[in-house]
Design a protein around this motif. Structure first.
Motif, PDB file in Angstrom:
ATOM      1  N   UNK A  59       0.826  -1.199   0.000  1.00 20.34           N
ATOM      2  CA  UNK A  59       0.000   0.000   0.000  1.00 20.34           C
ATOM      3  C   UNK A  59       0.871   1.265   0.000  1.00 20.34           C
ATOM      4  N   UNK A  60       2.052   1.205   0.634  1.00 18.69           N
ATOM      5  CA  UNK A  60       2.967   2.350   0.607  1.00 18.69           C
ATOM      6  C   UNK A  60       3.527   2.534  -0.800  1.00 18.69           C
ATOM      7  N   UNK A  61       3.906   1.426  -1.428  1.00 18.87           N
ATOM      8  CA  UNK A  61       4.435   1.476  -2.795  1.00 18.87           C
ATOM      9  C   UNK A  61       3.392   2.074  -3.737  1.00 18.87           C
ATOM     10  N   UNK A  66       1.341   6.522  -6.982  1.00 17.37           N
ATOM     11  CA  UNK A  66       0.264   7.465  -7.280  1.00 17.37           C
ATOM     12  C   UNK A  66       0.727   8.916  -7.105  1.00 17.37           C
ATOM     13  N   UNK A  67       1.687   9.129  -6.233  1.00 13.49           N
ATOM     14  CA  UNK A  67       2.260  10.462  -6.043  1.00 13.49           C
ATOM     15  C   UNK A  67       3.380  10.757  -7.015  1.00 13.49           C
ATOM     16  N   UNK A  68       3.537   9.900  -8.022  1.00 17.44           N
ATOM     17  CA  UNK A  68       4.576  10.055  -9.052  1.00 17.44           C
ATOM     18  C   UNK A  68       5.974  10.163  -8.464  1.00 17.44           C
ATOM     19  N   UNK A  69       6.215   9.465  -7.370  1.00 17.45           N
ATOM     20  CA  UNK A  69       7.527   9.425  -6.729  1.00 17.45           C
ATOM     21  C   UNK A  69       8.021  10.824  -6.366  1.00 17.45           C
ATOM     22  N   UNK A  70       7.107  11.726  -6.064  1.00 16.56           N
ATOM     23  CA  UNK A  70       7.512  13.083  -5.728  1.00 16.56           C
ATOM     24  C   UNK A  70       7.382  13.353  -4.237  1.00 16.56           C
ATOM     25  N   UNK A  71       6.172  13.727  -3.808  1.00 14.18           N
ATOM     26  CA  UNK A  71       5.960  14.133  -2.418  1.00 14.18           C
ATOM     27  C   UNK A  71       4.478  14.002  -2.101  1.00 14.18           C
ATOM     28  N   UNK A  72       4.158  13.347  -0.985  1.00 11.30           N
ATOM     29  CA  UNK A  72       2.760  13.199  -0.595  1.00 11.30           C
ATOM     30  C   UNK A  72       2.687  12.610   0.803  1.00 11.30           C
ATOM     31  N   UNK A  73       1.484  12.522   1.316  1.00 12.63           N
ATOM     32  CA  UNK A  73       1.227  11.919   2.627  1.00 12.63           C
ATOM     33  C   UNK A  73       0.979  10.429   2.459  1.00 12.63           C
ATOM     34  N   UNK A  74       1.287   9.662   3.509  1.00 12.91           N
ATOM     35  CA  UNK A  74       0.923   8.250   3.570  1.00 12.91           C
ATOM     36  C   UNK A  74      -0.284   8.138   4.482  1.00 12.91           C
ATOM     37  N   UNK A  84       2.132   9.221   7.849  1.00 13.12           N
ATOM     38  CA  UNK A  84       3.500   9.602   7.527  1.00 13.12           C
ATOM     39  C   UNK A  84       3.544  10.293   6.191  1.00 13.12           C
ATOM     40  N   UNK A  85       4.718  10.243   5.554  1.00 14.33           N
ATOM     41  CA  UNK A  85       4.879  10.923   4.276  1.00 14.33           C
ATOM     42  C   UNK A  85       6.086  10.377   3.537  1.00 14.33           C
ATOM     43  N   UNK A  86       6.170  10.743   2.276  1.00 13.88           N
ATOM     44  CA  UNK A  86       7.375  10.495   1.501  1.00 13.88           C
ATOM     45  C   UNK A  86       7.700  11.778   0.752  1.00 13.88           C
ATOM     46  N   UNK A  87       8.976  12.022   0.531  1.00 13.54           N
ATOM     47  CA  UNK A  87       9.415  13.237  -0.145  1.00 13.54           C
ATOM     48  C   UNK A  87      10.694  12.940  -0.914  1.00 13.54           C
ATOM     49  N   UNK A  88      10.538  12.705  -2.208  1.00 17.42           N
ATOM     50  CA  UNK A  88      11.689  12.444  -3.064  1.00 17.42           C
ATOM     51  C   UNK A  88      12.182  13.736  -3.718  1.00 17.42           C
TER      52      UNK A  88
END
Length: 130
Positions: A59-61, A66-74, A84-88
């Motif tokens: 689900x994280x992947x 879906x966030x195009x490997x950019x930046x978004x919330x989890x 959480x979040x991810x920020x590439x």
């Protein structure tokens, strides 16, 4: 290696079962123990768990894709609580001002985490000793 069970604190849904080695410090080093206080390199308490992107849950992947490997919330797939979040793009910075190696994190106050192979009695006993 022990597996770690991660649940959403809001709805208690299982969101991940990952090896301990997938939990990292801000500088990409594996976490030794999930029950110990994790400190940053300048001695401040860490309020997030950084995750190795190679071992993240499906689900994280999907959220990252879906966030195009950019930046978004989890968000929890069940109740949509922000976990959480991810920020590439810009990443995160450690209090020592260095760029954090892991780009994905879960907020400790939003999740429940425990070793998968320990019984609840052992887990609460261990927590009381800390």
């Amino acid at each position: 290696m022990s597996d770690i069970v991660v649940k959403c604190r809001q709805c208690r849904r299982l969101i991940a079962k990952q090896p301990l080695s997938s939990f990292l410090t801000a500088h990409g080093q594996p976490v030794a123990d999930i029950y110990g206080c994790s400190l940053t390199c300048v001695g401040k308490l860490e309020d997030v768990w950084y995750l190795d992107e190679l071992t993240m849950s499906d689900w994280m992947r999907t959220a990252v894709e879906e966030g195009n490997f950019l930046k978004d919330k989890l968000k929890c797939p069940n109740c949509s609580t922000n976990l959480g979040a991810f920020d590439y793009v810009s990443g995160h910075k450690c209090p020592c001002k260095q760029q954090c190696v892991p780009f994905i994190h879960l907020v400790k106050s939003k999740i429940d985490i425990q070793y998968a192979n320990r019984s609840p009695e052992n887990t609460s006993e261990h927590a009381e000793q800390s």
